[in-house]
Design an enzyme around this catalytic site. Structure first.
Site, short mmCIF file in Angstrom:
data_model
loop_
_atom_site.label_atom_id
_atom_site.label_comp_id
_atom_site.label_asym_id
_atom_site.label_seq_id
_atom_site.Cartn_x
_atom_site.Cartn_y
_atom_site.Cartn_z
N CYS A 139 45.90 42.54 39.97
CA CYS A 139 44.90 42.82 38.67
C CYS A 139 43.63 43.00 38.94
CB CYS A 139 45.12 41.71 37.60
SG CYS A 139 44.06 41.99 36.27
N GLY A 160 32.25 36.14 36.85
CA GLY A 160 32.18 34.44 36.77
C GLY A 160 33.39 33.90 37.61
N CYS A 189 46.21 36.85 33.47
CA CYS A 189 45.54 37.81 32.66
C CYS A 189 46.48 38.61 31.68
CB CYS A 189 44.61 38.48 33.40
SG CYS A 189 45.31 39.72 34.80
#
Length: 181
Positions: free
Chosen positions: A19, A42, A114
């Site tokens: 991903c 982040g 995710c």
């Protein structure tokens, strides 16, 4: 799919690596125009540029370090990414968030994969591979200590990180004894 085939083989899949390479730092970076030199993320990681050779480096927080999930990034992708929190420990970031009253100061850490969103990984695997119940057997006494819902739901590295259990021919840790299946 990759996640299903790795789970079938008893290995913990890491779809986040793909991903990150293909979507987060792949298609996204391809979509933005060249007026943006860098994309900030982040992730707990660092990048060191040595003569235009971009090295992915660990963060000072060994628990939160995310270089494993970023390991498939290309040199081109690494050249365009910033990890502004990568030099901090998670505790320091939480303290900064509290100091500046940021909305995420009390948010739980994300631990999910995710593409699953709020779906539990075990539910995803059960849906695609089903459950195969089996016995948990004490290796010393050969006594059945309990049942598990399928060794495909557990892999040695995932279990070690998440639940301190090993199944499917791997070690099971419980309060009394160590057992094997």
């Amino acid at each position: 799919s990759y996640t299903i085939s790795e789970s079938k083989e008893g290995r913990t899949p890491n779809p986040d690596m793909f991903c990150n390479r293909l979507i987060k730092f792949g298609q996204f970076i391809n979509k933005i125009d060249d007026s943006y030199d860098k994309v900030a993320s982040g992730h707990y990681a660092r990048i060191e540029n040595i003569n235009d050779n971009f090295l992915l480096k660990t963060s000072p927080d060994p628990i939160k370090d995310q270089t494993y999930f970023l390991a498939y990034l290309t040199q081109q992708q690494l050249s365009r990414v910033l990890f502004p929190i990568g030099t901090y420990k998670k505790k320091q970031i939480r303290e900064l968030a509290e100091k500046y009253q940021l909305p995420n100061m009390i948010r739980k850490d994300s631990q999910g994969i995710c593409f699953l969103g709020k779906i539990k990984f075990s539910d995803f695997i059960k849906h695609h591979l089903g459950e195969i119940e089996g016995d948990i057997i004490d290796v010393d006494s050969n006594k059945v200590m309990g049942k598990h819902k399928g060794c495909l739901l557990y892999t040695s590295d995932a279990a070690d990180k998440r639940s301190s259990e090993y199944l499917g021919g791997r070690r099971i840790k419980n309060k009394k004894k160590t057992a094997h299946h």
